[in-house]
Write an enzyme that holds these catalytic residues in place. Structure first.
Site, PDB file in Angstrom:
ATOM      1  N   ILE A   1     149.874  75.110  23.517  1.00 14.22           N
ATOM      2  CA  ILE A   1     149.232  76.231  24.205  1.00 14.22           C
ATOM      3  C   ILE A   1     148.011  75.762  25.006  1.00 14.22           C
ATOM      4  O   ILE A   1     147.580  76.453  25.931  1.00 14.22           O
ATOM      5  CB  ILE A   1     148.856  77.324  23.173  1.00 14.22           C
ATOM      6  CG1 ILE A   1     148.755  78.690  23.821  1.00 14.22           C
ATOM      7  CG2 ILE A   1     147.585  76.972  22.414  1.00 14.22           C
ATOM      8  CD1 ILE A   1     148.695  79.837  22.819  1.00 14.22           C
TER       9      ILE A   1
ATOM     10  N   GLN B   1     142.983  67.254  13.123  1.00 10.93           N
ATOM     11  CA  GLN B   1     144.077  68.154  12.731  1.00 10.93           C
ATOM     12  C   GLN B   1     143.535  69.554  12.471  1.00 10.93           C
ATOM     13  O   GLN B   1     142.562  69.714  11.716  1.00 10.93           O
ATOM     14  CB  GLN B   1     144.797  67.629  11.476  1.00 10.93           C
ATOM     15  CG  GLN B   1     146.061  68.441  11.170  1.00 10.93           C
ATOM     16  CD  GLN B   1     146.847  67.914   9.968  1.00 10.93           C
ATOM     17  OE1 GLN B   1     146.425  66.972   9.286  1.00 10.93           O
ATOM     18  NE2 GLN B   1     147.988  68.534   9.720  1.00 10.93           N
TER      19      GLN B   1
ATOM     20  N   HIS C   1     153.155  67.916  12.535  1.00 11.10           N
ATOM     21  CA  HIS C   1     153.594  68.005  13.932  1.00 11.10           C
ATOM     22  C   HIS C   1     153.275  66.716  14.666  1.00 11.10           C
ATOM     23  O   HIS C   1     152.239  66.108  14.447  1.00 11.10           O
ATOM     24  CB  HIS C   1     152.955  69.197  14.652  1.00 11.10           C
ATOM     25  CG  HIS C   1     151.449  69.226  14.581  1.00 11.10           C
ATOM     26  ND1 HIS C   1     150.783  69.710  13.481  1.00 11.10           N
ATOM     27  CD2 HIS C   1     150.507  68.843  15.452  1.00 11.10           C
ATOM     28  CE1 HIS C   1     149.477  69.618  13.691  1.00 11.10           C
ATOM     29  NE2 HIS C   1     149.273  69.084  14.881  1.00 11.10           N
TER      30      HIS C   1
ATOM     31  N   HIS D   1     152.467  65.270  18.371  1.00  5.77           N
ATOM     32  CA  HIS D   1     152.131  65.555  19.773  1.00  5.77           C
ATOM     33  C   HIS D   1     152.864  64.525  20.634  1.00  5.77           C
ATOM     34  O   HIS D   1     152.759  63.318  20.369  1.00  5.77           O
ATOM     35  CB  HIS D   1     150.633  65.353  20.027  1.00  5.77           C
ATOM     36  CG  HIS D   1     149.724  66.289  19.297  1.00  5.77           C
ATOM     37  ND1 HIS D   1     149.113  67.362  19.916  1.00  5.77           N
ATOM     38  CD2 HIS D   1     149.291  66.304  18.019  1.00  5.77           C
ATOM     39  CE1 HIS D   1     148.337  67.991  19.048  1.00  5.77           C
ATOM     40  NE2 HIS D   1     148.420  67.368  17.883  1.00  5.77           N
TER      41      HIS D   1
END
Ligand code: 5GP
Ligand code: ZN
Length: 119
Positions: free
Chosen positions: A36, A99, A105, A107
Site C-alpha cells: 500500500i 517489521q 511476508h 517484500h
C-alpha cells in the site's frame, strides 16, 4: 493452533478477503499483492496463507510453504520484468528491523537502483 488465522492480523484478513488488496498472484499456499506504501516501482508482498509471525517461524514449522513464498517471489519478479535488472527479497524480522506486520511476508522490490547495504 499454529498456522491458524488470527482475528487481529491484517494479512490474515487480506488472505480471507475481509480487507481488499491488489492481488497480483495467488497459489494454493500463498498470496502476492502490491504494498500500500510502495518503496520502489515494483513493491509486492508475498505471504503464506497460514499465519506465522515471521519467516523463521514459518520455515521451522512449514518448510515447504516457506519455499513456496520464495518461488512466488521469483515468479513476481519475472511477471514484473525486474528479474533481468535485479531485485531484492526482504524479510524484515522484529520491530528493530522495521517489521510492523507480524504475519510472515517477503517484500519483492525492484524497478530502480537499490543501494547496498540497505539502511
Ligand atoms: P513490514 O514493515 O512488516 O516489513 O512490512 C509491512 C508492509 O505492509 C509495509 O511495507 C506496509 O506498507 C504494508 N501494508 C501495511 N498495511 C497494508 C495494507 O492494508 N495493505 C497493503 N497492501 N499493504 C499494507
Ligand atoms: Zn496473519
Amino acid at each position: 493452533m499454529a498456522g491458524e488465522p488470527q482475528s487481529d492480523c491484517l494479512f490474515c484478513k487480506i488472505v480471507s478477503g475481509d480487507i481488499p488488496a491488489t492481488i497480483v498472484r495467488e497459489s494454493e499456499t500463498t498470496v502476492a499483492f502490491r504494498d500500500i506504501n510502495p518503496q520502489a516501482p515494483t513493491h509486492v508482498l508475498v505471504i503464506p496463507k497460514v499465519h506465522y509471525p515471521d519467516a523463521a517461524s514459518l520455515a521451522a514449522a512449514e518448510p515447504k510453504i516457506a519455499a513456496d513464498v520464495l518461488t512466488e517471489a521469483g515468479a513476481v519478479a519475472a511477471d514484473e520484468k525486474i528479474d533481468s535488472t535485479g531485485y531484492r527479497v526482504i524479510f524484515n524480522t522484529g520491530s528493530g528491523a522495521g517489521q510492523t506486520v507480524f504475519h510472515a511476508h517477503a517484500h519483492v522490490l525492484g524497478g530502480r537502483g537499490l543501494q547496498w547495504p540497505p539502511g
